[in-house]
Design a protein around this motif. Sequence first.
Motif, PDB file in Angstrom:
ATOM      1  N   UNK A 319       0.580  -1.391  -0.080  1.00 28.23           N
ATOM      2  CA  UNK A 319      -0.036  -0.044   0.076  1.00 28.23           C
ATOM      3  C   UNK A 319       1.115   1.118  -0.128  1.00 28.23           C
ATOM      4  N   UNK A 320       1.935   1.134   0.834  1.00 27.11           N
ATOM      5  CA  UNK A 320       2.906   2.176   1.070  1.00 27.11           C
ATOM      6  C   UNK A 320       3.529   2.772  -0.202  1.00 27.11           C
ATOM      7  N   UNK A 321       3.792   1.787  -1.016  1.00 28.94           N
ATOM      8  CA  UNK A 321       4.419   1.932  -2.470  1.00 28.94           C
ATOM      9  C   UNK A 321       3.341   2.161  -3.351  1.00 28.94           C
ATOM     10  N   UNK A 322       2.250   1.849  -3.679  1.00 29.83           N
ATOM     11  CA  UNK A 322       1.293   2.135  -4.672  1.00 29.83           C
ATOM     12  C   UNK A 322       1.316   3.411  -5.512  1.00 29.83           C
ATOM     13  N   UNK A 323       1.439   4.516  -4.667  1.00 26.55           N
ATOM     14  CA  UNK A 323       1.552   5.843  -5.297  1.00 26.55           C
ATOM     15  C   UNK A 323       2.753   5.942  -5.894  1.00 26.55           C
ATOM     16  N   UNK A 324       4.124   5.467  -5.523  1.00 31.06           N
ATOM     17  CA  UNK A 324       5.214   5.734  -6.255  1.00 31.06           C
ATOM     18  C   UNK A 324       5.117   4.818  -7.343  1.00 31.06           C
ATOM     19  N   UNK A 325       4.659   3.558  -7.261  1.00 30.32           N
ATOM     20  CA  UNK A 325       4.511   2.678  -8.641  1.00 30.32           C
ATOM     21  C   UNK A 325       3.845   3.342  -9.770  1.00 30.32           C
ATOM     22  N   UNK A 326       2.536   3.900  -9.208  1.00 27.33           N
ATOM     23  CA  UNK A 326       1.335   4.348 -10.136  1.00 27.33           C
ATOM     24  C   UNK A 326       2.233   5.364 -10.913  1.00 27.33           C
ATOM     25  N   UNK A 332       1.776  -3.789  -9.264  1.00 22.86           N
ATOM     26  CA  UNK A 332       2.287  -4.567  -8.315  1.00 22.86           C
ATOM     27  C   UNK A 332       1.432  -5.518  -8.110  1.00 22.86           C
ATOM     28  N   UNK A 333       1.817  -6.677  -8.113  1.00 22.87           N
ATOM     29  CA  UNK A 333       0.917  -8.076  -8.237  1.00 22.87           C
ATOM     30  C   UNK A 333       1.268  -8.469  -6.837  1.00 22.87           C
ATOM     31  N   UNK A 334       0.421  -8.971  -6.198  1.00 25.62           N
ATOM     32  CA  UNK A 334       0.487  -9.818  -4.814  1.00 25.62           C
ATOM     33  C   UNK A 334      -0.158 -11.367  -4.779  1.00 25.62           C
ATOM     34  N   UNK A 335       0.643 -12.376  -4.370  1.00 21.18           N
ATOM     35  CA  UNK A 335       0.256 -13.477  -4.296  1.00 21.18           C
ATOM     36  C   UNK A 335       0.670 -14.011  -2.692  1.00 21.18           C
ATOM     37  N   UNK A 336      -0.564 -14.184  -2.013  1.00 20.85           N
ATOM     38  CA  UNK A 336      -0.511 -14.282  -0.562  1.00 20.85           C
ATOM     39  C   UNK A 336      -0.845 -15.869  -0.351  1.00 20.85           C
ATOM     40  N   UNK A 337      -0.093 -16.614  -0.239  1.00 18.27           N
ATOM     41  CA  UNK A 337      -0.537 -18.229  -0.016  1.00 18.27           C
ATOM     42  C   UNK A 337      -0.461 -18.451   1.351  1.00 18.27           C
ATOM     43  N   UNK A 338      -1.306 -19.414   2.036  1.00 16.89           N
ATOM     44  CA  UNK A 338      -1.178 -19.923   3.231  1.00 16.89           C
ATOM     45  C   UNK A 338      -1.433 -18.814   4.288  1.00 16.89           C
ATOM     46  N   UNK A 354       9.446  -3.413   3.114  1.00 16.98           N
ATOM     47  CA  UNK A 354       9.319  -1.794   2.323  1.00 16.98           C
ATOM     48  C   UNK A 354      10.750  -1.859   1.528  1.00 16.98           C
ATOM     49  N   UNK A 355      11.711  -1.992   2.207  1.00 14.31           N
ATOM     50  CA  UNK A 355      13.101  -1.549   1.660  1.00 14.31           C
ATOM     51  C   UNK A 355      13.217  -2.330   0.304  1.00 14.31           C
ATOM     52  N   UNK A 356      12.653  -3.775   0.223  1.00 14.02           N
ATOM     53  CA  UNK A 356      12.736  -4.582  -0.909  1.00 14.02           C
ATOM     54  C   UNK A 356      12.002  -3.847  -2.024  1.00 14.02           C
ATOM     55  N   UNK A 357      10.779  -3.414  -1.466  1.00 12.79           N
ATOM     56  CA  UNK A 357       9.792  -2.698  -2.414  1.00 12.79           C
ATOM     57  C   UNK A 357      10.378  -1.428  -2.979  1.00 12.79           C
ATOM     58  N   UNK A 358      11.032  -0.882  -2.213  1.00 16.31           N
ATOM     59  CA  UNK A 358      11.516   0.684  -2.617  1.00 16.31           C
ATOM     60  C   UNK A 358      12.534   0.357  -3.593  1.00 16.31           C
ATOM     61  N   UNK A 359      13.378  -0.621  -3.482  1.00 12.48           N
ATOM     62  CA  UNK A 359      14.289  -1.038  -4.503  1.00 12.48           C
ATOM     63  C   UNK A 359      13.790  -1.320  -5.848  1.00 12.48           C
ATOM     64  N   UNK A 360      12.568  -2.383  -5.727  1.00  8.78           N
ATOM     65  CA  UNK A 360      12.034  -2.859  -7.027  1.00  8.78           C
ATOM     66  C   UNK A 360      11.180  -1.758  -7.653  1.00  8.78           C
ATOM     67  N   UNK A 362      12.231   1.019  -7.702  1.00  9.51           N
ATOM     68  CA  UNK A 362      13.179   1.992  -8.589  1.00  9.51           C
ATOM     69  C   UNK A 362      13.764   1.315  -9.837  1.00  9.51           C
ATOM     70  N   UNK A 363      13.769  -0.004  -9.672  1.00  6.20           N
ATOM     71  CA  UNK A 363      14.497  -0.879 -10.841  1.00  6.20           C
ATOM     72  C   UNK A 363      13.687  -1.574 -11.664  1.00  6.20           C
ATOM     73  N   UNK A 364      12.252  -1.797 -11.455  1.00 10.97           N
ATOM     74  CA  UNK A 364      11.312  -2.307 -12.229  1.00 10.97           C
ATOM     75  C   UNK A 364      10.943  -1.567 -13.415  1.00 10.97           C
ATOM     76  N   UNK A 365      10.550  -2.154 -14.560  1.00 13.18           N
ATOM     77  CA  UNK A 365      10.187  -1.449 -15.699  1.00 13.18           C
ATOM     78  C   UNK A 365       8.795  -1.515 -15.800  1.00 13.18           C
ATOM     79  N   UNK A 366       7.912  -2.502 -15.614  1.00 13.89           N
ATOM     80  CA  UNK A 366       6.450  -2.566 -15.812  1.00 13.89           C
ATOM     81  C   UNK A 366       5.777  -3.029 -14.533  1.00 13.89           C
ATOM     82  N   UNK A 367       6.426  -4.183 -13.999  1.00 13.65           N
ATOM     83  CA  UNK A 367       5.743  -5.146 -12.792  1.00 13.65           C
ATOM     84  C   UNK A 367       6.462  -5.477 -11.760  1.00 13.65           C
TER      85      UNK A 367
END
Length: 450
Positions: A319-326, A332-338, A354-360, A362-367
Amino acid sequence: MMKNSIGKKIILSYFLILIISFALVGTMFYFITLNYIERSVVKQLVMQGREATALINKSFENRKIFKERSFLGMVRGAFLWRKMQISGQDYAILDPWGRVLFTNVKSLEGKRIDLDNFKRIGRRDYYSRKGDKISVVLPLDRGYLMLSGRLTGIKMMTLEILRILLLTFLISGLIVIVIGMFLSRSITAPIKKMAIMASRLKERDFDVAIDINTGDELQELGDTINDLARKLKDYDLAQKRFLQNVSHELKTPLMSIQGYAEGIKDGVFKEDGIEVILNETARMRELVNDIIYLSRLETVNDFNFAETDINEIIRKSVEKFEGAAKLRNIEIEMKLDGPGQIRGDEEKLLQAVANLLSNAVKYARTKICVSKEVKDSRVIIEVADDGEGLDTEELDKVFERFYKGKDGDTGIGLSIVKTIVEKHGGKVSAYNRKNKGAVFRIEIPQNFHT
Ligand SMILES: Nc1ncnc2c1ncn2[C@@H]1O[C@H](COP(=O)(O)OP(=O)(O)OP(=O)(O)O)[C@@H](O)[C@H]1O
Ligand SMILES: [Mg+2]
């Protein structure tokens, strides 16, 4: 003679054991031998007595030959008859009430012997020992025969025992000293080595190692100290590197601030210079905050472990990174199993994801794909993007403090992730996807107990 007290203590305790065992063995030996001598004297007296009583009794039967009516007369006759048989021995003939009838011992004449003071041996024989004098009393048809003998050679025996004991004591004492010295050296030598090593560690000289091959606890201790030295060295190195990195990281924005400030002073920059200064100070503040956060994670144990829901934590971070991603047109796709149940520090885990998402972002192209599954009571979270991915040699380095690649920022984000995950008993790793992009993986046990 002996320098160290451990050696003295060892030898002293050996001697104590030696003295105690010799005293025990000596007394036992003395009494056993005494008992043996006493028994053999008694046995001999009884044997002699048996012969004598048999003869005396025989003459009782033949009393008619002596034509003496009285008991006294009978005994006298009988005794005189076999007198020679028991010669050389102190003897006394007693009547049935213990009165001395005949004796060759002056002091016994006219006395009464009380058999209650005697010990019974066999069914009808008695004996007693007073000092080194042994007496046995054997029954006659009427009355008793008492024979006395002496325990000879006791003094000699005692002296002999003492002599043997003393000699063996001296020999064992010498052996004890040799063994004690050898043993104490084998203990003190490694201890001395360790003391030297400890004082060198104190002087921050970590390039030391000791070699102790005693195969016992001392060797274990030596190995532990070697281990300690290695750890201290690593720690020292890490600290130095950390300081270098921090200063380096702070120097760059500081120099830039100084340059722009001087430019403003000289009238080269105006508003735009102030903008840069503000940006640089903000970056510095962020960096300092990150460093403080990281060092707190490592030094202060302020983790609050509690039951929490990792699914919820992931949702919140996304949720925190949805704005920056948009803004960058990234989905951002989420798959929460179990189940999401996990024991951990909610705020810290949120920070890690969050730190992982912050990098992602920054470096992702589309997804970006965030997935979570539970395997063997371990929660596995992966954050994958479709960016350029990591260089092969980068894969191990990205989690190091201040490591940053191209377009990197401060290089602290992933080391914070690593520290948080490891404090939860988990591990982190990074790999590249087959197509394109980097994947960061966190693995944490569901029920980690500190
Ligand atoms: N998703 C990613 N794709 C490609 N490279 C990445 C990715 N995430 C991290 N890296 C590389 O790893 C380096 C270290 O990342 P880390 O998050 O520790 O630092 P940072 O992002 O540079 O700075 P910050 O401390 O602000 O996070 C980055 O500089 C970058 O080179
Ligand atoms: Mg980062």
